[in-house]
Design an enzyme around this catalytic site. Structure first.
Site, short mmCIF file in Angstrom:
data_model
loop_
_atom_site.label_atom_id
_atom_site.label_comp_id
_atom_site.label_asym_id
_atom_site.label_seq_id
_atom_site.Cartn_x
_atom_site.Cartn_y
_atom_site.Cartn_z
N GLU A 420 0.81 -1.22 0.00
CA GLU A 420 0.00 0.00 0.00
C GLU A 420 0.84 1.26 0.00
OE1 GLU A 420 -2.75 -0.96 3.24
OE2 GLU A 420 -4.17 -1.59 1.71
N GLU A 496 -3.83 -10.69 0.60
CA GLU A 496 -4.61 -10.59 1.84
C GLU A 496 -6.04 -10.97 1.50
OE1 GLU A 496 -4.30 -6.73 3.83
OE2 GLU A 496 -2.19 -6.62 3.28
C1 GAL Z 1 -4.94 -3.95 4.23
C2 GAL Z 1 -3.53 -3.66 4.67
C3 GAL Z 1 -3.18 -4.32 5.96
C4 GAL Z 1 -4.28 -4.10 6.96
C5 GAL Z 1 -5.56 -4.62 6.42
C6 GAL Z 1 -6.73 -4.40 7.33
O1 GAL Z 1 -5.39 -2.99 3.37
O2 GAL Z 1 -2.60 -4.04 3.70
O3 GAL Z 1 -1.97 -3.81 6.43
O4 GAL Z 1 -4.42 -2.75 7.20
O5 GAL Z 1 -5.87 -3.96 5.24
O6 GAL Z 1 -6.56 -4.88 8.59
#
Ligand code: GAL
Length: 977
Positions: A420, A496
């Site tokens: 990010e 993620e």
């Molecule tokens: C993503 C980010 C993580 C964390 C997650 C939400 O966008 O890469 O670091 O913030 O969201 O918990």
């Protein structure tokens, strides 16, 4: 005019005076001296009061200073004397005005005095002071001489101190600023925790010791051969006795046959690199990584990532994680079928990577880079897109230090440029540099959606339907046809997905099905491994965990920092238990009298597993045995005949087959279960509910009604069952909202709990329209409705007794008004019972909580737990603990003598707790939950699914609990042993 800014810590250039980065090599035979321990420490809340650098002088009197352990984060020391931790997800904690930071810049001055160990030869080579991690800016002095400064909090730096060291009374002094230009590059979603938080070591680098080395390997899956070439400065020899290798560095050796390294078979060959000045132990794993057929292949085989995102976290010490805890993480991952780690969002302590090599985990090593807060200024000034040479050098420095430090770990198969940080050409520069240095591993960066600079298409939180399209190469095209053509052929991962915040995540199986269906979709990494709750003790001595806002932060992101598969104390959450089951490496089915076993591994066969079966009827084992299974290669299925016993008598009979470790391994004990499945051998509801309705007359008295053991008041309200007082037995639709219900990041367009509060589902009012005896039943007609709008639920209760003692409820619910686009949190009946009840025994899914979209890991059986044990202690209290598909439950006092039995028609979801849903909803921390005068039972027709709307898709349509005409019921019986 005196100019104060830019200050030196606002220089974007990453460091000054540091040695060139090199491979982690602290286990060599060169002398070293740990400088960890208690150091003198002086804290200033701002640079204004921090004053000059006279403290670095050896003569400076630091006797009045405090001491602080090194390594540590200063905000976790001194009970607030040195500031407090602060949690923010995206925001910068100051104005976005790079490279500037406020004068309120917490500053820690450190001093330690040390002697050189006997025999340390300052005349031979160099002596380096090494810092493995300092957040975020450090200037280093030895004996009053400045050696340089460094940034890159989660990266090592070494300074040459040879010329200033002496044999005795050396003073190492360090000034650390919490904020610096580098803070703009370190905006990860985590606690801000400054300080020297990893080891400090003095390293002797004798003449002709290894300046740096790079182990290059390849593996050819066609013939099992491998190559090895170790580049080293200066040159030397490489020996691997097991492979009879004794060769010069720089020479490529071909090895006719090796056992390759994979996460499933982490074969390492021990060797030694010897130069004239040093011996370095080597642990070599042979493997090759390539991208082919839109797939990431290791040793020619597609791999499926069953991964987690791991931040470094330990509740007492923050990002300082001790070695035993790192090992614990690895063992927990391995024993829960996890096979991959993304080191979100920075390189972890290198020891963790050594464990991944040894125990077998695929690793995406990620650069210490995130600039997410630039989102608030339209990404204006983002260093990732800057032409400023200072920023460019900072970015190249970060990625370079990661690659150089970690390049010799076989477990690392992908380099990630960061997280990010927006899109920008400097990601391309970083990627180009990495490719020029190490062409053996592909490049990842999720922020580059067009895949201009990367080798794989990576996304976070894409909904299942989009993953389905991507699996078919049918994703929405990019504007640029060339890039679109490139991206469409790339492998896909979810770096993620499934936000493990609070209760959940739901919908994991649906993702896994897609990963197993489409070769292009190579799995993903759950967000995230562990809750970052910080330990606290309530006034009454109860331990609990704090989150964002609990330290007086003016702006913060609350409990968004508690979104892990482990509770802060590393106890697995129900989410991890569910994940373990969803990603199990063996798929078992039962059809035509045969057990079908599919090996879902990518490499290894199943010869390490024993297969056991057992049949339970009414929760009791009636027969069991072992299944002889031939060797099953990766990806293959075998069917084995299994003669199960004939089922006699009443009651559900279930066959369970499980795959367990035959022998103890380094990560789990003999018998550890990896996979299992259950199959119903009888009728489901056979004989559990033999109740026929309305056999006994309802008696109307002066004060109300009697139906079997049930006593009702004149308004038809159940007030007693047998001897037990009953409170507020009525239709209930509310649940304490889960993090996923609240879902600040819910994908738009899905029904979600955000609307529940607006619709007033938490404050339903009740009206009894009538109570009368009709057709042998006490019929109570009611309306339950929230204020303001026109929505209501008409609920007609039909109470009967089949035998003069049992009390049967048949409930008919009819929604009125517009309930479209509004799921019900739950639908069922809640009632209060005396607080003396404390145990629950049930037959249904268990032993853990299970909701519509999180019940894969729950198995049918008979279970007993205390009411306290049935609560899941989410750091932020919320709906939890519901047991699904319960056929019957007995709720008794401690002695098991008194209580009641609930039988479903045919089953129900059950929660039992010592507080109401409203109290649970209002609680902010676990000690807020205080046992009241009742035990509250929810006997539910159903609950809305969980989803992962705290970040990602909400509840999938099939798991929504729609308000519709519903028939539901259960029978209460006095408990009898
Ligand atoms: C993503 C980010 C993580 C964390 C997650 C939400 O966008 O890469 O670091 O913030 O969201 O918990």
């Amino acid at each position: 005019m005196t100019v104060f800014h830019p200050a030196e810590y606002e220089d974007p250039r990453p460091w000054r005076g540091a040695e060139s980065p090199r491979s982690w090599n602290v286990d060599s035979d060169a002398a070293k001296l740990s400088l960890n321990g208690d150091w003198r420490f002086h804290f200033s809340p701002s640079v204004i009061v921090a004053g000059d650098e006279s403290f670095v002088e050896p003569k400076f009197d630091d006797q009045k200073w405090d001491t602080i352990p090194v390594p540590s984060h200063w905000v976790l020391q001194g009970d607030g004397k040195y500031g407090l931790p602060a949690y923010q997800n995206i925001n910068y904690p100051f104005v976005v005005d790079p490279p500037h930071v406020p004068d309120e810049n917490p500053t820690g001055d450190y001093r330690v005095t040390f002697d050189l160990p006997a025999g340390w030869d300052l005349g031979d080579g160099k002596s380096l002071v090494r810092f493995d991690g300092v957040e975020s800016w450090a200037k280093v002095f030895v004996n009053g001489t400045e050696l340089g400064y460094s940034t890159g909090s989660r990266l090592p730096v070494e300074f040459d101190a040879t010329s200033v060291l002496k044999s005795k009374d050396n003073v190492l002094a360090v000034r650390v600023h919490q904020w610096s230009a580098a803070t703009y590059l370190e905006d990860q979603d985590q606690w801000f925790m400054p300080g020297i938080f990893r080891e400090v070591t003095l390293l002797h680098r004798p003449k002709d010791s290894v300046v740096d080395y790079f182990v290059h390997v390849s593996y050819d899956e066609k013939d099992g051969s491998a190559t090895l070439k170790v580049d080293c400065d200066p040159s030397g020899r490489v020996t691997i006795p097991e492979l009879s290798i004794d060769t010069a560095t720089g020479a490529e050796v071909k090895i006719p046959k090796v056992s390759p390294w994979t996460a499933e078979t982490p074969r390492l060959y021990d060797g030694t690199l010897t130069t004239a000045g040093e011996k370095v132990p080597l642990r070599v794993g042979f493997r090759s990584v390539r991208i082919e057929d839109s797939q990431i292949k290791v040793n020619g085989q597609r791999v499926l990532f069953k991964g987690v995102n791991r931040h470094e976290f330990q509740p007492e010490s923050g990002r300082l994680v001790d070695r035993a805890t790192m090992l614990k993480d690895v063992l927990l991952m391995k024993s829960h079928n996890v096979n991959a780690v993304r080191t979100s969002h920075y390189p972890p302590h290198p020891y963790f990577l050594s464990l991944c090599d040894e125990y077998g985990l695929w690793v995406i090593d990620e650069c210490d880079l995130e600039t997410h807060g630039f989102d608030f200024v339209g990404w204006e000034g983002n260093p990732v897109d800057s032409d400023d040479e200072g920023w460019i050098s900072a970015l190249l420095n970060r990625v370079g230090r990661m690659v150089e430090r970690d390049k010799n770990h076989p477990s690392i198969i992908i380099w990630s440029m960061g997280n990010e940080a927006g899109v920008g050409k400097n990601i391309g520069k970083m990627a180009d540099w990495v490719r020029s240095r190490d062409s053996s591993r592909p490049i990842h960066y999720e922020g580059d959606r067009s895949c201009k600079y990367t080798d794989m298409y990576s996304r976070m939180y894409a909904v299942q339907a989009e993953v389905d399209l991507i699996g078919q190469h049918k994703e929405v095209p990019l504007d640029d046809p060339e890039l679109d053509a490139k991206r469409r052929q790339l492998p896909f991962i979810l770096c993620e997905y499934a936000h493990a915040m609070g209760n959940g995540p739901g919908g994991l199986s649906e993702y896994q099905e897609l990963f197993e269906k489409y070769p292009r979709c190579q799995g993903g990494f759950i967000w995230e491994w562990i809750d970052h709750g910080l330990p606290a003790i309530a006034a009454d001595g109860t331990k609990y965990y704090k989150y964002g806002g609990d330290f007086g932060e003016q702006t913060h992101d609350s409990n968004f920092v508690c979104d892990g598969l482990l509770f802060p104390d590393r106890t697995p959450t129900p989410g991890l238990i569910e994940f373990k089951k969803v990603i199990e490496p063996v798929k078992i089915s039962f059809e035509g009298g045969k057990v079908w076993i599919r090996n879902g591994r990518d490499f290894a066969d199943l010869s390490d597993l024993a297969f056991a079966w057992r049949v339970e009827q009414n929760g009791k084992v009636i027969d069991q045995g072992q299944i002889e299974v031939p060797t099953i290669a990766a990806g293959e299925t075998v069917a084995v005949e299994l003669g199960v016993p004939t089922i006699n008598g009443h009651g559900e009979a279930w066959l369970q087959v499980s795959a367990n470790l035959k022998a103890k391994t380094v990560w789990a004990d003999e018998g550890h279960e990896l996979a299992w499945a259950q199959f119903l051998l009888s009728d489901k509801s056979d004989a559990i509910n033999g109740v026929t309705a309305g056999a006994v007359q309802v008696v109307e008295g002066s004060k109300g009604y009697t139906v079997g053991a049930g006593t009702f008041d004149s308004k038809g309200q159940l007030v007693k069952f047998g001897d037990l007082d009953v409170s507020l037995a009525r239709v209930d639709i509310w649940r304490a909202m889960t993090d996923n219900d609240v879902g600040p990041h819910c994908t738009p367009g899905t029904w979600n709990g955000k609307n529940w509060l607006a619709a007033g589902l938490d404050r339903v009012l009740y009206r009894v329209n009538s109570a009368a005896i009709e057709g042998g039943a006490l019929v109570v007609k009611t309306v339950a409705a929230p204020a303001i709008y026109g929505r209501s639920l008409e609920a007609v209760y039909r109470w009967t007794s089949p035998d003069g003692e049992a009390l049967r409820l048949d409930l008919h619910v009819t929604p009125r008004g517009d309930w479209s686009a509004l799921a019900l949190p739950r639908l069922g009946v809640r009632f209060g019972l005396p607080k003396g009840l404390s145990r629950v025994e049930w037959f249904g899914l268990g032993p853990g909580e299970a909701y519509a979209d999180t019940h894969t890991a729950a198995r049918v059986g008979q279970y007993a737990l205390s009411i306290d044990e049935m609560q899941t202690p989410y750091v932020y209290p919320q709906e939890n603990g519901s047991r699904a598909e319960v056929r019957w439950a007995e709720v008794t006092d401690e002695s098991g003598q008194a209580g009641l039995r609930v039988e479903g028609h045919p089953d129900f979801a059950l929660t039992a707790r010592r507080w109401t849903s409203e109290e649970l909803h209002a609680a902010k921390h676990t000690p807020d939950l205080v046992a009241g005068d009742n035990v509250w039972l929810n006997v539910d027709y159903g609950l809305n699914g969980i989803g992962t709307g705290s970040c990602g898709p909400g509840v999938l349509p099939k798991y929504l609990l729609a308000a519709k005409e519903t028939d539901f019921g259960f029978t209460l019986r006095p408990f009898k042993k």
